[in-house]
Each structure stands twice: as structure tokens, then as C-alpha cells.
Motif scaffolding. Structure first.
Motif, PDB file in Angstrom:
ATOM      1  N   GLY A 173      -4.089   2.618  12.856  1.00 40.30           N
ATOM      2  CA  GLY A 173      -3.303   2.620  13.780  1.00 40.30           C
ATOM      3  C   GLY A 173      -3.457   4.016  14.768  1.00 40.30           C
ATOM      4  N   THR A 174      -2.842   3.916  15.720  1.00 40.13           N
ATOM      5  CA  THR A 174      -3.027   5.125  16.592  1.00 40.13           C
ATOM      6  C   THR A 174      -2.583   6.322  15.822  1.00 40.13           C
ATOM      7  OG1 THR A 174      -0.686   4.961  17.530  1.00 40.13           O
ATOM      8  CG2 THR A 174      -2.424   3.860  18.727  1.00 40.13           C
ATOM      9  N   ILE A 205       6.797  -3.884   7.809  1.00 41.45           N
ATOM     10  CA  ILE A 205       5.670  -4.479   7.983  1.00 41.45           C
ATOM     11  C   ILE A 205       4.736  -3.282   8.542  1.00 41.45           C
ATOM     12  CG2 ILE A 205       4.155  -6.018   9.668  1.00 41.45           C
ATOM     13  CD1 ILE A 205       7.102  -7.791   9.603  1.00 41.45           C
ATOM     14  N   GLU A 206       5.367  -2.380   9.543  1.00 41.24           N
ATOM     15  CA  GLU A 206       4.509  -1.331   9.946  1.00 41.24           C
ATOM     16  C   GLU A 206       4.088  -0.375   8.997  1.00 41.24           C
ATOM     17  OE1 GLU A 206       7.634   0.506  12.514  1.00 41.24           O
ATOM     18  OE2 GLU A 206       7.732  -0.995  13.950  1.00 41.24           O
ATOM     19  N   TRP A 207       4.800  -0.125   7.834  1.00 43.45           N
ATOM     20  CA  TRP A 207       4.209   0.665   6.645  1.00 43.45           C
ATOM     21  C   TRP A 207       3.057  -0.087   6.185  1.00 43.45           C
ATOM     22  CZ3 TRP A 207       5.329   5.452   6.192  1.00 43.45           C
ATOM     23  CH2 TRP A 207       6.390   5.981   6.331  1.00 43.45           C
ATOM     24  N   SER A 208       3.094  -1.139   6.159  1.00 45.91           N
ATOM     25  CA  SER A 208       2.011  -2.215   5.409  1.00 45.91           C
ATOM     26  C   SER A 208       0.798  -2.257   6.281  1.00 45.91           C
ATOM     27  CB  SER A 208       2.596  -3.380   4.963  1.00 45.91           C
ATOM     28  OG  SER A 208       4.003  -3.544   4.086  1.00 45.91           O
ATOM     29  N   LEU A 209       1.019  -1.922   7.489  1.00 48.94           N
ATOM     30  CA  LEU A 209      -0.134  -2.262   8.493  1.00 48.94           C
ATOM     31  C   LEU A 209      -0.596  -0.801   8.799  1.00 48.94           C
ATOM     32  CD1 LEU A 209       0.467  -5.233   8.073  1.00 48.94           C
ATOM     33  CD2 LEU A 209       0.131  -5.217  10.496  1.00 48.94           C
ATOM     34  N   MET A 214       0.941  -1.175  -0.038  1.00 46.98           N
ATOM     35  CA  MET A 214       0.103  -0.109   0.091  1.00 46.98           C
ATOM     36  C   MET A 214       0.854   1.126  -0.011  1.00 46.98           C
ATOM     37  SD  MET A 214      -2.929  -1.004   2.735  1.00 46.98           S
ATOM     38  CE  MET A 214      -3.830   0.409   2.428  1.00 46.98           C
ATOM     39  N   ALA A 215       0.269   2.319  -0.425  1.00 49.69           N
ATOM     40  CA  ALA A 215       1.215   3.525  -0.461  1.00 49.69           C
ATOM     41  C   ALA A 215       1.358   4.344   0.948  1.00 49.69           C
ATOM     42  CB  ALA A 215       0.322   4.466  -1.315  1.00 49.69           C
ATOM     43  N   SER A 216       2.201   4.942   1.293  1.00 47.92           N
ATOM     44  CA  SER A 216       2.626   5.403   2.434  1.00 47.92           C
ATOM     45  C   SER A 216       3.432   6.680   2.228  1.00 47.92           C
ATOM     46  CB  SER A 216       3.013   4.343   3.141  1.00 47.92           C
ATOM     47  OG  SER A 216       4.538   3.948   2.702  1.00 47.92           O
ATOM     48  N   LEU A 217       4.056   7.167   3.422  1.00 46.18           N
ATOM     49  CA  LEU A 217       5.021   8.372   3.245  1.00 46.18           C
ATOM     50  C   LEU A 217       6.042   8.056   2.545  1.00 46.18           C
ATOM     51  CD1 LEU A 217       4.703   9.972   6.809  1.00 46.18           C
ATOM     52  CD2 LEU A 217       4.173  11.122   4.803  1.00 46.18           C
ATOM     53  N   LYS A 218       6.483   6.788   2.576  1.00 49.33           N
ATOM     54  CA  LYS A 218       7.710   6.177   1.800  1.00 49.33           C
ATOM     55  C   LYS A 218       7.704   6.340   0.393  1.00 49.33           C
ATOM     56  CE  LYS A 218       7.172   1.259   1.539  1.00 49.33           C
ATOM     57  NZ  LYS A 218       7.491   0.128   1.764  1.00 49.33           N
ATOM     58  N   ASP A 219       6.395   6.856  -0.101  1.00 52.51           N
ATOM     59  CA  ASP A 219       6.217   6.855  -1.540  1.00 52.51           C
ATOM     60  C   ASP A 219       7.024   8.120  -2.100  1.00 52.51           C
ATOM     61  OD1 ASP A 219       4.872   4.739  -1.799  1.00 52.51           O
ATOM     62  OD2 ASP A 219       2.950   5.647  -1.543  1.00 52.51           O
ATOM     63  N   SER A 220       6.801   9.344  -0.947  1.00 50.12           N
ATOM     64  CA  SER A 220       7.545  10.489  -1.233  1.00 50.12           C
ATOM     65  C   SER A 220       8.823  10.797  -0.559  1.00 50.12           C
ATOM     66  CB  SER A 220       6.727  11.598  -0.916  1.00 50.12           C
ATOM     67  OG  SER A 220       5.408  11.473  -1.449  1.00 50.12           O
ATOM     68  N   TYR A 221       9.144  10.024   0.599  1.00 50.67           N
ATOM     69  CA  TYR A 221      10.570  10.266   1.066  1.00 50.67           C
ATOM     70  C   TYR A 221      11.204   9.022   1.354  1.00 50.67           C
ATOM     71  CZ  TYR A 221       7.848  14.533   2.105  1.00 50.67           C
ATOM     72  OH  TYR A 221       6.839  15.528   2.195  1.00 50.67           O
ATOM     73  N   GLU A 228      -6.863  -4.881  -2.550  1.00 51.57           N
ATOM     74  CA  GLU A 228      -5.386  -4.636  -2.918  1.00 51.57           C
ATOM     75  C   GLU A 228      -4.431  -4.915  -1.808  1.00 51.57           C
ATOM     76  OE1 GLU A 228      -4.759  -1.412  -5.088  1.00 51.57           O
ATOM     77  OE2 GLU A 228      -6.156  -1.553  -6.768  1.00 51.57           O
ATOM     78  N   THR A 229      -4.684  -4.856  -0.628  1.00 49.80           N
ATOM     79  CA  THR A 229      -4.074  -5.127   0.479  1.00 49.80           C
ATOM     80  C   THR A 229      -3.296  -6.263   0.552  1.00 49.80           C
ATOM     81  OG1 THR A 229      -5.649  -3.721   2.157  1.00 49.80           O
ATOM     82  CG2 THR A 229      -3.965  -5.177   3.191  1.00 49.80           C
ATOM     83  N   PRO A 230      -2.048  -6.461   0.751  1.00 49.99           N
ATOM     84  CA  PRO A 230      -1.259  -7.889   0.328  1.00 49.99           C
ATOM     85  C   PRO A 230      -1.495  -8.824   1.798  1.00 49.99           C
ATOM     86  CG  PRO A 230       0.242  -5.980   1.079  1.00 49.99           C
ATOM     87  CD  PRO A 230      -1.006  -5.351   0.791  1.00 49.99           C
ATOM     88  N   SER A 231      -1.699  -9.990   1.273  1.00 49.03           N
ATOM     89  CA  SER A 231      -1.758 -11.169   2.307  1.00 49.03           C
ATOM     90  C   SER A 231      -0.338 -11.073   3.042  1.00 49.03           C
ATOM     91  CB  SER A 231      -2.001 -12.263   1.461  1.00 49.03           C
ATOM     92  OG  SER A 231      -0.742 -12.760   0.773  1.00 49.03           O
ATOM     93  N   PRO A 232      -0.741 -11.853   4.100  1.00 52.06           N
ATOM     94  CA  PRO A 232       0.701 -11.996   5.160  1.00 52.06           C
ATOM     95  C   PRO A 232       1.688 -12.895   4.209  1.00 52.06           C
ATOM     96  CG  PRO A 232      -1.453 -12.618   6.250  1.00 52.06           C
ATOM     97  CD  PRO A 232      -1.814 -12.245   4.929  1.00 52.06           C
ATOM     98  N   GLN A 233       1.228 -13.846   3.380  1.00 54.39           N
ATOM     99  CA  GLN A 233       2.044 -14.709   2.723  1.00 54.39           C
ATOM    100  C   GLN A 233       2.857 -13.760   1.455  1.00 54.39           C
ATOM    101  OE1 GLN A 233      -1.228 -15.518   3.051  1.00 54.39           O
ATOM    102  NE2 GLN A 233      -0.670 -16.926   4.661  1.00 54.39           N
ATOM    103  N   ALA A 234       2.265 -12.707   0.970  1.00 55.12           N
ATOM    104  CA  ALA A 234       2.867 -11.816  -0.086  1.00 55.12           C
ATOM    105  C   ALA A 234       3.779 -10.961   0.488  1.00 55.12           C
ATOM    106  CB  ALA A 234       1.732 -11.256  -0.770  1.00 55.12           C
ATOM    107  N   LEU A 235       3.276 -10.480   1.935  1.00 50.31           N
ATOM    108  CA  LEU A 235       4.044  -9.611   2.623  1.00 50.31           C
ATOM    109  C   LEU A 235       5.367 -10.181   2.986  1.00 50.31           C
ATOM    110  CD1 LEU A 235       4.380  -6.493   3.771  1.00 50.31           C
ATOM    111  CD2 LEU A 235       2.896  -7.306   5.580  1.00 50.31           C
ATOM    112  N   LEU A 236       5.150 -11.261   3.427  1.00 51.50           N
ATOM    113  CA  LEU A 236       6.428 -12.096   3.984  1.00 51.50           C
ATOM    114  C   LEU A 236       7.451 -12.344   2.930  1.00 51.50           C
ATOM    115  CD1 LEU A 236       4.794 -14.643   6.491  1.00 51.50           C
ATOM    116  CD2 LEU A 236       6.375 -13.016   7.118  1.00 51.50           C
TER     117      LEU A 236
END
Length: 302
Positions: free
Chosen positions: A85-86, A194-198, A1-8, A170-178
Motif C-alpha cells: 500500500g501507499t 480488512i485494511e490491516w490484512s491488506l 498477517m502480523a501488523s502494528l496491532k500486534d503490539s498496540y 499464509e496470506t488468508p484467502s478472501p473467504q477466510a478473511l470474511l
């Protein structure tokens, strides 16, 4: 999934603190108040089968920055859990709920102090448009925030620029993430990925990929999180797996995370369950030394 790391680049920037919604939240939420009969502190969007997404207004003060935002919880079949998340800020409009009430678009904004590595911090934000399943609470997919500008045509979303999207996961499965973690040697970098993906939160992630069908994958993700220092998030995944059944290795993983979180009384009970299960299987000689040591320490304390 997209996140801040897409830009930085994560090598160049360090996110300090948490994420929060934008100052526009109160204005966007106001349009829902009369329709839902809610107070200014809580707004509810009702979807299919009476499932609800509830926004909770809150305040957060940053150094030199005061930001007001709303958090979100999802309720279905008597169970309520955080949607993100928080400190993730959420915005919503009535027209973002699909005609069949099965899908809702939300705008979530991440705020944080970013450092470029030279010691200079700056207050930054990044917004996304997320597509939420009102059947499960799963964050199905994520796009740039401009994606929320559009309308429903039937039960497909059409953006102002003409993009048509059917709500599909589109959220990746645990197997795909691993699989994406297999070439990362650093425990901290693995945990960070993992934190970025969750970013949507552990509960919403497990709404996408239920523990009953992902026991091993969720346990492994939890183990990598704990190995990288995030026992709190690891424990949430472990708890999900625990609802399926108490696996022997899971009891040890839970005990270790609880111990590091200084919840030693609870950890000791899991160490005892793990020790008893291993002994019953004739594997007492394989029990790690720390299990006996920590159980003994706790026993003396009690």
C-alpha cells in the motif's frame, strides 16, 4: 498477517498518516547498485523468469520528522503493480534472494503518528520481514524483522536462531478473511480489519488470491471496505474482479464508490450499464432510486 496491532490495541491507539521505510534504506540499497547497474533513485532485483522487484527511493516529510524510504513495485509478464500500500518503506539485500530466484525476503517498515487517546501523539515504527513470491508478486507470509537475519540453505530460509521455513503462503484467502469479519457489527471496524490484512496492497493480495478464483470473496471485501468509508481501496478490488467479467452487482458497487470519490462522470457510465443490465433481465423495478437520480443529475450536467 502480523501488523502494528500486534503490539498496540486499536482501541487505545489511532494510526494517523501513512507508513514508511527506515533511514537505513539508502545504506542497504547501495549494495545493490553496482550489481544491477541501477541509479541511486531506482534499484532492481531480478528473479525467476526475469520477474523483477524494483525499489524506488523517495522522500517523505512528517511534522518534525523527515524520513527517506523506498517504495516497491513488482513486474511480471508485462504487468507492473505496487507491492505494498501507499507509503510502505522497503529494504532488501542481494543475499535475500533464494538460489532458485523464486523467493525474496524484504524488510518493510511502517511509520506513523500514534495517539494513546489522551491527545498525546508520538512517532512510532514497526518493522517486519516479509517473504515475497518472485513468481507472482504475492506476499506469502510475514514475520518479525529479526527473521531476515539468516541464510538460504537450499531453497529454505534458516534464521540465525535456527528456525527453518519453506516459503509457503499464509496470506488468508478472501473467504477466510470474511469469516473473521462475521461477528463484527461496526462497518468501520470491519473495514479496518480488512485494511490491516491488506497491508501488502490490493494488487499483491490479488496476486496471492487471483480474481478468477475469488470473484465473490473479493467483491464482498470491496463492499465492506466501501461501507466502512474506504472507497479507494474498495475500487482496487472491484477493478480486479472486473477483469473477470462485468457482473451486474459489481457495476453498481463500482458506480457507488466512484460517485463518493467525486468521479461522477465515470460513475454515471457504470450506473447506466447497471440500469441497462437490470432492465434486460426484467428487474427494472429493483433498480435503486439513487441510480435514476444520479444518472439524471449527470445527464443534465452533460
Amino acid at each position: 498477517m502480523a501488523s502494528l496491532k500486534d503490539s498496540y490495541s486499536k482501541q487505545a491507539l489511532w494510526l494517523k498518516g501513512s507508513s514508511m521505510g527506515s533511514l537505513r534504506s539508502a545504506l542497504l540499497l547501495a549494495s545493490l547498485l553496482l550489481a544491477n547497474g541501477a541509479t541511486a533513485e531506482e534499484v532492481r532485483v531480478t528473479g525467476v523468469d526475469g520477474h523483477t522487484l524494483t525499489l524506488h527511493l523517495k522522500a517523505k516529510v512528517w511534522p518534525e520528522h523527515s524520513v527517506e524510504a523506498a517504495s516497491a513495485t513488482f513486474t511480471a509478464n508485462g504487468k507492473t503493480f505496487p507491492l505494498y500500500g501507499t507509503d510502505i518503506g522497503v529494504e532488501v539485500l542481494p543475499r535475500w534472494l533464494s538460489p532458485d530466484k523464486k523467493t525474496l525476503l524484504v524488510n518493510q517498515t511502517m511509520y506513523g503518528m500514534l495517539s494513546d487517546g489522551s491527545g498525546e501523539d508520538s512517532f512510532q515504527s514497526r518493522s517486519h520481514c516479509d517473504v515475497i513470491s518472485m513468481e507472482t508478486g504475492c506476499v506469502l507470509l510475514q514475520r518479525d524483522d529479526q527473521f531476515c537475519a539468516g541464510k538460504w540453505v537450499g531453497n529454505s530460509w534458516t534464521t540465525d536462531e535456527g528456525e527453518v521455513l519453506k516459503p509457503e503462503m499464509e496470506t488468508p484467502s478472501p473467504q477466510a478473511l470474511l469469516k473473521t469479519l462475521s461477528n463484527i457489527e461496526s462497518a468501520q471496524y470491519r473495514a479496518s480489519e480488512i485494511e490491516w490484512s491488506l497491508v501488502m496492497g490490493a494488487d499483491s493480495y490479488m496476486a496471492c488470491h487471483p480474481p478468477a478464483r475469488n470473484v465473490q470473496g473479493l467483491n464482498d471485501l470491496g463492499f465492506y471496505l466501501a461501507e466502512g468509508g474506504n472507497d479507494a481501496l474498495a475500487l482496487k478490488l472491484y477493478r480486479g474482479v472486473e477483469t473477470v467479467g462485468k457482473r451486474t452487482v459489481l457495476m453498481l458497487n463500482i458506480a457507488d464508490s466512484l460517485w463518493r470519490l467525486d468521479r461522477k462522470d465515470e460513475a454515471q457510465r457504470y450506473y447506466s450499464q447497471y440500469r441497462d443490465a437490470m432492465s434486460a433481465d426484467g428487474k427494472a423495478q429493483k433498480i435503486p432510486q439513487r441510480v435514476a437520480e444520479r444518472s439524471a443529475i449527470q445527464g443534465m450536467k452533460n
